[in-house]
Design an enzyme around this catalytic site. Structure first.
Site, PDB file in Angstrom:
ATOM      1  N   GLN A  58       4.145  10.467  -1.825  1.00 41.41           N
ATOM      2  CA  GLN A  58       4.633   9.715  -2.986  1.00 41.41           C
ATOM      3  C   GLN A  58       5.681   8.689  -2.572  1.00 41.41           C
ATOM      4  O   GLN A  58       5.675   7.546  -3.048  1.00 41.41           O
ATOM      5  CB  GLN A  58       5.204  10.684  -4.023  1.00 41.41           C
ATOM      6  CG  GLN A  58       4.148  11.442  -4.797  1.00 41.41           C
ATOM      7  CD  GLN A  58       4.743  12.455  -5.755  1.00 41.41           C
ATOM      8  OE1 GLN A  58       5.818  13.015  -5.497  1.00 41.41           O
ATOM      9  NE2 GLN A  58       4.051  12.703  -6.863  1.00 41.41           N
ATOM     10  N   SER A  63       7.076   2.858  -0.940  1.00 38.29           N
ATOM     11  CA  SER A  63       7.736   2.008   0.059  1.00 38.29           C
ATOM     12  C   SER A  63       6.801   0.992   0.697  1.00 38.29           C
ATOM     13  O   SER A  63       7.256  -0.042   1.183  1.00 38.29           O
ATOM     14  CB  SER A  63       8.377   2.875   1.150  1.00 38.29           C
ATOM     15  OG  SER A  63       7.402   3.601   1.865  1.00 38.29           O
ATOM     16  N   CYS A 165      -4.616  -5.181  14.571  1.00 38.97           N
ATOM     17  CA  CYS A 165      -4.168  -6.155  13.573  1.00 38.97           C
ATOM     18  C   CYS A 165      -4.176  -7.602  14.051  1.00 38.97           C
ATOM     19  O   CYS A 165      -4.240  -8.518  13.236  1.00 38.97           O
ATOM     20  CB  CYS A 165      -2.761  -5.783  13.088  1.00 38.97           C
ATOM     21  SG  CYS A 165      -2.714  -4.259  12.112  1.00 38.97           S
ATOM     22  N   ASP A 218      -9.897  -1.300   3.581  1.00 45.59           N
ATOM     23  CA  ASP A 218     -11.120  -1.770   4.233  1.00 45.59           C
ATOM     24  C   ASP A 218     -11.541  -3.127   3.676  1.00 45.59           C
ATOM     25  O   ASP A 218     -11.178  -3.495   2.553  1.00 45.59           O
ATOM     26  CB  ASP A 218     -12.262  -0.780   3.995  1.00 45.59           C
ATOM     27  CG  ASP A 218     -11.958   0.624   4.508  1.00 45.59           C
ATOM     28  OD1 ASP A 218     -10.930   0.795   5.185  1.00 45.59           O
ATOM     29  OD2 ASP A 218     -12.752   1.537   4.226  1.00 45.59           O
TER      30      ASP A 218
END
Length: 385
Positions: A58, A63, A165, A218
């Site tokens: 949670q 965040s 990335c 995705d």
């Protein structure tokens, strides 16, 4: 799920021989994950009732700043392959069975959107650059995508695997080099990623798996790259120059390994600081290639792969950027999560929209940045057309 794109009106003329982005499309899986409902649904599906894990998830969901993500993994997938949510199960075969087909299908859908925007025949594509960290097989997805799109059997193909990335900008750099060194060529660049390989049940010994559950998504993206556009083409971004560097002795900061259970990741807590410590010099080297000493960092438009919100915040502080400069990166993170190699192109799509709204007042020069295993910095100096 195909996402529509549109043709932009050219405002500036590209420099002769420089590669340009002629079209951009994206595609997303049909399963939509709302961050608001993620915790209860995720823990229910994997049959986890640990309150400590629930509290941590949670907190992470808040965040990350993510609101929505799209995933190949669904309730139906887990019902068909319940072993994916079982600790210690050797499931690499099942994961690849799902992922190999999914990444090509998403790349295909993104390519259709992109080619439609481009407006020329698929037969005019001379090269394919295929980027993914989510499949593994021989032949690779580049061949399956070529066949599915009906590309020529003489199309020149390049595969870039497991870059993470920064893979999108690496692919863009390769596509730029191809376009500029092969007159008349038109390069289809695709990126496609799924989290199926890394999906794991939560475990206190692997806290990063919870970060993945709260952050990653995705999808696929596709671009057409070419130099010296014809009258029928509508370039919107010039790829002026590219640069890559790695930070010595940081190989262990982002670590991914393929195992019988899928891909396991470890992410060092010092990653944001490592990027922050080195990004200013990297950016200044790129800006210098514009040939104008008058350009300041706040004079540019920015497309920064977010990784996570801490990286964006650190970069903004270090470079003293105005808050609006990273807005497109923050909105892409909010709308899609971290979609690995695709994310930079989702951001670029938002940058395109913002520059169109500004019209002639829009910034001419901009930077595209991504960071990944190595630690590798990948960057582009781009020009708004």
């Amino acid at each position: 799920m195909l996402v529509s794109a549109r043709v932009e009106k050219q405002k500036r003329v590209a420099y002769q021989g420089k590669a340009t982005v002629l079209a951009l499309g994206k595609a997303l899986p049909s399963n939509v994950v709302s961050q608001e409902n993620l915790v209860e649904e995720y823990l229910r599906e994997i049959k986890c009732d640990n309150l400590s894990i629930k509290d941590k998830l949670q907190h992470l969901c808040k965040s990350t700043t993510v609101k929505t993500r799209y995933t190949v993994m669904s309730r139906e997938t887990l019902h068909k392959y319940p072993e994916l949510a079982t600790e210690g199960s050797p499931t690499i075969k099942q994961r690849l069975e799902i992922a190999n087909d999914a990444v090509v299908q998403m790349a295909y859908e993104a390519s259709l959107v992109c080619i439609k925007e481009w407006g020329r025949a698929v037969e005019d594509i001379t090269h394919l650059v295929y980027v993914s960290s989510s499949e593994f097989r021989l032949p690779g997805g580049d061949l399956y995508l070529s066949a599915q799109l009906g590309l020529s059997n003489e199309v020149q193909r390049v595969m870039l695997y497991f870059l993470g990335c920064y893979g999108g900008l690496s692919g863009l750099r390769v596509a730029k080099d191809i376009a500029e060194n092969n007159p008349g060529s038109r390069v289809l660049l695709t990126t496609s990623e799924t989290t199926v390989l890394g999906f794991r049940p939560p475990n206190k010994a692997r806290p990063y798996n919870l970060v993945g559950a709260a952050l990653f998504g995705d999808g696929a993206a596709a671009l057409i790259i070419g130099a010296d556009p014809t009258e029928s083409e509508s370039p919107f971004m010039e790829l002026h120059c590219a640069m890559q560097q790695f930070l010595p002795q940081t190989q262990g900061v982002i670590d991914g390994r393929l195992s019988e259970e899928g891909i396991t990741f470890k992410l060092g807590r010092d990653l944001p600081q490592k990027i922050e410590d080195n990004v200013e010099e990297f950016c200044k080297k790129l800006v210098a290639k514009a040939g104008s000493g008058a350009l300041e960092l706040n004079d540019l438009f920015w497309a920064v792969h977010p990784g996570g919100p801490a990286i964006l915040s650190g970069l903004e502080t270090k470079l003293k950027l105005k808050p609006e400069k990273l807005e497109c990166s923050r909105r892409a993170l909010m709308d899609y999560g971290n979609v690995s190699s695709n994310t930079i192109f989702y951001i670029m799509d938002k940058v395109r929209d913002e520059l169109e709204k500004k019209g002639t007042e829009g910034e001419e020069w901009g930077l595209g940045l991504a960071f990944g295993p190595g630690i590798t910095f990948e960057g582009f100096l781009m020009r708004n057309l």
